[in-house]
Each structure stands twice: as structure tokens, then as C-alpha cells.
Design a protein around this motif. Structure first.
Motif, PDB file in Angstrom:
ATOM      1  N   THR A 288       0.827  -1.222   0.000  1.00 37.95           N
ATOM      2  CA  THR A 288       0.000   0.000   0.000  1.00 37.95           C
ATOM      3  C   THR A 288       0.855   1.264   0.000  1.00 37.95           C
ATOM      4  N   LYS A 289       2.162   1.105   0.282  1.00 43.03           N
ATOM      5  CA  LYS A 289       3.104   2.232   0.363  1.00 43.03           C
ATOM      6  C   LYS A 289       2.716   3.235   1.464  1.00 43.03           C
ATOM      7  N   ALA A 290       1.870   2.815   2.388  1.00 39.45           N
ATOM      8  CA  ALA A 290       1.467   3.709   3.476  1.00 39.45           C
ATOM      9  C   ALA A 290       2.665   3.991   4.377  1.00 39.45           C
ATOM     10  N   LYS A 291       2.721   5.226   4.884  1.00 38.12           N
ATOM     11  CA  LYS A 291       3.813   5.611   5.781  1.00 38.12           C
ATOM     12  C   LYS A 291       3.385   5.467   7.237  1.00 38.12           C
ATOM     13  N   THR A 292       2.079   5.452   7.459  1.00 37.89           N
ATOM     14  CA  THR A 292       1.564   5.326   8.820  1.00 37.89           C
ATOM     15  C   THR A 292       0.614   4.133   8.864  1.00 37.89           C
ATOM     16  N   ILE A 293       0.791   3.278   9.870  1.00 37.82           N
ATOM     17  CA  ILE A 293      -0.010   2.060   9.977  1.00 37.82           C
ATOM     18  C   ILE A 293      -0.671   2.036  11.352  1.00 37.82           C
ATOM     19  N   TRP A 294      -1.967   1.908  11.362  1.00 39.80           N
ATOM     20  CA  TRP A 294      -2.685   1.652  12.609  1.00 39.80           C
ATOM     21  C   TRP A 294      -3.158   0.213  12.572  1.00 39.80           C
ATOM     22  N   VAL A 295      -2.949  -0.486  13.680  1.00 37.86           N
ATOM     23  CA  VAL A 295      -3.243  -1.918  13.709  1.00 37.86           C
ATOM     24  C   VAL A 295      -4.362  -2.166  14.706  1.00 37.86           C
ATOM     25  N   THR A 296      -5.334  -2.942  14.277  1.00 32.16           N
ATOM     26  CA  THR A 296      -6.489  -3.189  15.137  1.00 32.16           C
ATOM     27  C   THR A 296      -6.895  -4.645  15.042  1.00 32.16           C
ATOM     28  N   HIS A 297      -7.759  -5.063  15.956  1.00 31.94           N
ATOM     29  CA  HIS A 297      -8.506  -6.275  15.723  1.00 31.94           C
ATOM     30  C   HIS A 297      -7.601  -7.517  15.740  1.00 31.94           C
ATOM     31  N   GLY A 298      -7.003  -7.803  16.891  1.00 32.98           N
ATOM     32  CA  GLY A 298      -6.232  -9.030  16.956  1.00 32.98           C
ATOM     33  C   GLY A 298      -4.901  -8.834  17.638  1.00 32.98           C
ATOM     34  N   ARG A 299      -3.868  -9.467  17.090  1.00 37.50           N
ATOM     35  CA  ARG A 299      -2.535  -9.421  17.677  1.00 37.50           C
ATOM     36  C   ARG A 299      -1.807  -8.207  17.158  1.00 37.50           C
ATOM     37  N   GLU A 300      -2.038  -7.081  17.853  1.00 39.70           N
ATOM     38  CA  GLU A 300      -1.608  -5.809  17.299  1.00 39.70           C
ATOM     39  C   GLU A 300      -0.114  -5.576  17.481  1.00 39.70           C
ATOM     40  N   ASP A 301       0.435  -6.003  18.624  1.00 38.78           N
ATOM     41  CA  ASP A 301       1.780  -5.548  18.994  1.00 38.78           C
ATOM     42  C   ASP A 301       2.867  -6.064  18.069  1.00 38.78           C
ATOM     43  N   ALA A 302       2.753  -7.314  17.629  1.00 37.42           N
ATOM     44  CA  ALA A 302       3.814  -7.872  16.786  1.00 37.42           C
ATOM     45  C   ALA A 302       3.876  -7.141  15.450  1.00 37.42           C
ATOM     46  N   LEU A 303       2.722  -6.842  14.874  1.00 34.91           N
ATOM     47  CA  LEU A 303       2.723  -6.159  13.578  1.00 34.91           C
ATOM     48  C   LEU A 303       3.196  -4.710  13.735  1.00 34.91           C
ATOM     49  N   VAL A 304       2.786  -4.065  14.826  1.00 32.49           N
ATOM     50  CA  VAL A 304       3.255  -2.709  15.098  1.00 32.49           C
ATOM     51  C   VAL A 304       4.782  -2.700  15.198  1.00 32.49           C
ATOM     52  N   TYR A 305       5.314  -3.662  15.933  1.00 28.16           N
ATOM     53  CA  TYR A 305       6.768  -3.749  16.103  1.00 28.16           C
ATOM     54  C   TYR A 305       7.452  -3.942  14.754  1.00 28.16           C
ATOM     55  N   TRP A 306       6.899  -4.876  13.954  1.00 28.25           N
ATOM     56  CA  TRP A 306       7.509  -5.143  12.645  1.00 28.25           C
ATOM     57  C   TRP A 306       7.475  -3.901  11.759  1.00 28.25           C
ATOM     58  N   CYS A 307       6.338  -3.187  11.759  1.00 28.68           N
ATOM     59  CA  CYS A 307       6.228  -1.966  10.931  1.00 28.68           C
ATOM     60  C   CYS A 307       7.310  -0.961  11.323  1.00 28.68           C
ATOM     61  N   ARG A 308       7.538  -0.831  12.635  1.00 23.49           N
ATOM     62  CA  ARG A 308       8.553   0.121  13.095  1.00 23.49           C
ATOM     63  C   ARG A 308       9.944  -0.291  12.613  1.00 23.49           C
ATOM     64  N   THR A 309      10.205  -1.600  12.559  1.00 17.87           N
ATOM     65  CA  THR A 309      11.512  -2.032  12.040  1.00 17.87           C
ATOM     66  C   THR A 309      11.650  -1.694  10.565  1.00 17.87           C
ATOM     67  N   GLN A 310      10.537  -1.451   9.880  1.00 16.12           N
ATOM     68  CA  GLN A 310      10.565  -1.076   8.469  1.00 16.12           C
ATOM     69  C   GLN A 310      10.618   0.443   8.284  1.00 16.12           C
ATOM     70  N   GLY A 311      10.749   1.162   9.397  1.00 12.59           N
ATOM     71  CA  GLY A 311      10.831   2.618   9.324  1.00 12.59           C
ATOM     72  C   GLY A 311       9.487   3.297   9.192  1.00 12.59           C
ATOM     73  N   LEU A 312       8.414   2.585   9.468  1.00 16.20           N
ATOM     74  CA  LEU A 312       7.073   3.166   9.361  1.00 16.20           C
ATOM     75  C   LEU A 312       6.593   3.619  10.736  1.00 16.20           C
ATOM     76  N   GLU A 313       5.718   4.610  10.718  1.00 18.39           N
ATOM     77  CA  GLU A 313       5.040   4.969  11.963  1.00 18.39           C
ATOM     78  C   GLU A 313       3.925   3.974  12.179  1.00 18.39           C
TER      79      GLU A 313
END
Ligand code: ZN
Ligand code: ZN
Length: 331
Positions: A288-313
Motif C-alpha cells: 500500500t506504500k502507506a507511511k503510517t499504519i494503525w493496527v487493530t482487531h487481533g494481535r496488534e503488537d507484533a505487527l506494530v513492532y515489525w512496521c517500526r523495524t521497516q521505518g514506518l510509523e
């Protein structure tokens, strides 16, 4: 902010999948934790509106506005467009555009082709709000063809038994039936009463599911070698005793968790998911080339962590009311 963390679009005072009755709601799909009755006006795809009316009654909202996929709807200076989410029939992602800013709320989604649902379309955006039901690296779903192959092999190996496949009534039941048909099973498939209306609706809306028959009223001995689709709650209770020595199966993404299958007393777990697995979630964030990711509905923390390792907010939303089983185990 165009969208706040409760999925409220302030400029047009509309909520996406609100868990309490709201004056204006945009509903992504018909599962119970997304589509609730009692809203003022509901904006959704025609299929989702048909599903809501079938499940909750014609008057489950004061008014409905149907919006076809890919057709932009301008409301004041905000434009709303719905794109297929590939999760269940009619399921939509919501694109919100405002002064050049693009926000996509995925709702529940999967990317694998499924002929009982319009195929997922990728939508590029600035802010992506993604679900994360299976948002852990351990979740890597096998191909559903493989799982259906295991079911059909068990049917061949156990001709004196019937196979009861626990499946939720909206989406999973029709998907399992479609997969069986695609694998060449053209015998009648028998349905628990709770499945019938939604299967009929899918057929009316153009999804061919073949010869479906009610399971009630059948003769026990004649059900040997047959496949029955029923709600997970029915496959282990008194209802199941009408079938000869049933093989208890369940179709769900959660069946990859062996302990969960064991606890549910499932003899033949089928890992068939209507949500992205970990790899598809990562792929979508990337595509999606999104620069900001909000994660909901489930196992949020792992995906949030991974996004941050990719330089995304990235941040978790922690919205109440979305259940990881969809309130009806729609995984
Ligand atoms: Zn859902
Ligand atoms: Zn859901």
C-alpha cells in the motif's frame, strides 16, 4: 486528523463499523462484530446490506445507502470509495479521501482468491488501518485446497461415517462448500438449519454452491459417507447424534493452533482462514506504500513492532468490541 482512533470520520460525522448504534455508520461487512443493528443510516455494499437484512431484519437500521465497489461517493469535501476486501461476500475496504490525503480502513481481509467473495484489491494510501487477527509470525496458513484434500481423503477412508464440518454461518460455510465443489465433490451437501438462509442468499447473489439440502429429516444410515456443514456449537452436541459415527471437523484459521483444536474436541482440524496470515499482512503493509499504519482487531503488537523495524510509523488502536473470533469465530 481525517480519521480518529475510534474510526470516526469527523468531517462527515460517520463511524466505520461502530460497536454501538450511531447516527451514521459505514459497515465493512456482515460479521456480527462489524455489522450491528440499530444505526441511523448505514452505508455499505449492496451484498453487505442484503446480508444485514437477512441476519437482523429489514428494519435493522433506519435507512440504507448502497454503494457499489469502486464508485466514489462525495460527501461535503470527503470522498468515500469501497474496494473489495476478499473476506466474505460484499466485504469492503473503505478509502477516505480528503484534500489529497488517502486513508484506507481494511476491515477484515484476505488476499487469496476465493470465489465466494469479490477478490481483494490493493489500494495505495498514506494511512493504512489494518486488522491483525493472525498477526504473529507463527500464523502461516496452508493453501485451502490442501485442507479440503485432507477432508475428502478422510471421507474416502471412512465410508461408514459422516463428516460434520463446523463452520461459521456467514462466509466460512459458503467458502468450504465452494472449495468442495472446486475439488470435484458434486454430491449433495447437507446443512444445519442455521446455515440455510445465508447459503440461499449467497446463491441468490450469484455464488453457485451446487446441490444443498437440509440435514434435518435425513435417515441416519443414509448419511454414511456424506458431508454436513454445521455451526461449531452443533457438531459436538446432541444434534450430531443423528449422524453415523460422525468425524468432527472444524474449518478455521485457529485450527493451526493444535491446543485449540484439541480443546474443541476436533478430530479433523482444517486450517481454512478468511483473514490474512502473517506474510500477507506484511505484504499488504508494504504494497500500500502507506507511511503510517494503525493496527487493530487481533494481535496488534507484533505487527506494530515489525512496521517500526521497516521505518514506518505504527501504533495499535485497542478498539473495544472487535473480538478475535469475530464474536462468531469468523476466522
Ligand atoms: Zn469478519
Ligand atoms: Zn472481524
Amino acid at each position: 486528523m481525517l480519521l480518529d482512533r475510534n474510526l470516526h470520520i469527523r468531517a462527515i460525522d460517520s463511524y466505520i463499523d461502530p460497536s454501538v448504534p450511531r447516527e451514521r455508520a459505514i459497515v465493512t461487512h456482515g460479521h456480527a462484530d462489524h455489522a450491528r443493528s440499530g444505526h441511523g443510516s448505514v452505508l455499505a455494499t449492496p451484498d453487505t446490506i442484503a446480508i444485514m437484512k437477512t441476519r437482523y431484519g429489514e428494519d435493522c437500521a433506519r435507512s440504507f445507502q448502497a454503494l457499489d465497489f469502486g464508485v466514489p461517493l462525495a460527501i461535503d469535501d470527503v470522498t468515500i470509495t469501497l474496494f473489495p476486501a476478499g473476506h466474505v461476500l460484499g466485504s469492503a475496504q473503505v478509502l477516505i479521501e480528503h484534500r489529497g490525503q488517502r486513508v484506507v480502513v481494511t476491515g477484515d481481509y484476505k488476499r487469496l482468491a476465493d470465489r465466494t467473495s469479490q477478490p481483494f484489491e490493493l489500494v495505495e494510501c498514506d494511512l493504512l488501518v489494518t486488522e491483525a487477527t493472525f498477526g504473529l509470525p507463527v500464523f502461516q496458513h496452508p493453501h485451502p485446497r490442501h485442507e479440503i484434500g485432507r477432508l475428502l481423503k478422510s471421507v474416502v477412508d471412512n465410508p461408514e461415517r459422516s463428516h460434520l464440518v463446523g463452520s461459521y454461518a456467514l462466509g466460512k460455510a459458503q467458502r468450504v462448500i465452494g472449495l468442495l465443489r472446486d475439488a470435484g465433490w458434486d454430491a449433495p451437501i447437507y446443512l444445519h438449519g442455521a446455515m440455510i438462509r445465508l447459503c440461499e442468499l449467497y446463491q441468490e447473489l450469484g455464488v453457485d454452491l451446487g446441490d444443498l439440502r437440509p440435514a434435518t429429516g435425513t435417515v441416519k444410515a443414509e448419511m454414511a459417507g456424506q458431508i454436513v456443514i454445521a455451526p461449531p456449537s452443533a457438531i459436538r452436541d446432541r444434534w450430531s447424534r443423528r449422524f453415523p459415527d460422525p468425524v468432527v471437523c472444524q474449518a478455521s484459521g485457529w485450527m493451526s493452533v493444535k491446543q485449540r483444536a484439541r480443546q474443541a474436541l476436533v478430530e479433523l482440524p482444517l486450517v481454512i482462514s478468511d483473514h490474512c496470515d502473517w506474510g500477507e499482512l506484511q505484504q499488504t503493509v508494504h504494497d500500500t506504500k502507506a507511511k503510517t499504519i494503525w493496527v487493530t482487531h487481533g494481535r496488534e503488537d507484533a505487527l506494530v513492532y515489525w512496521c517500526r523495524t521497516q521505518g514506518l510509523e505504527a501504533e495499535p488502536l485497542n478498539i473495544q468490541g472487535f473480538e478475535d473470533d469475530g464474536g462468531e469465530g469468523e476466522a
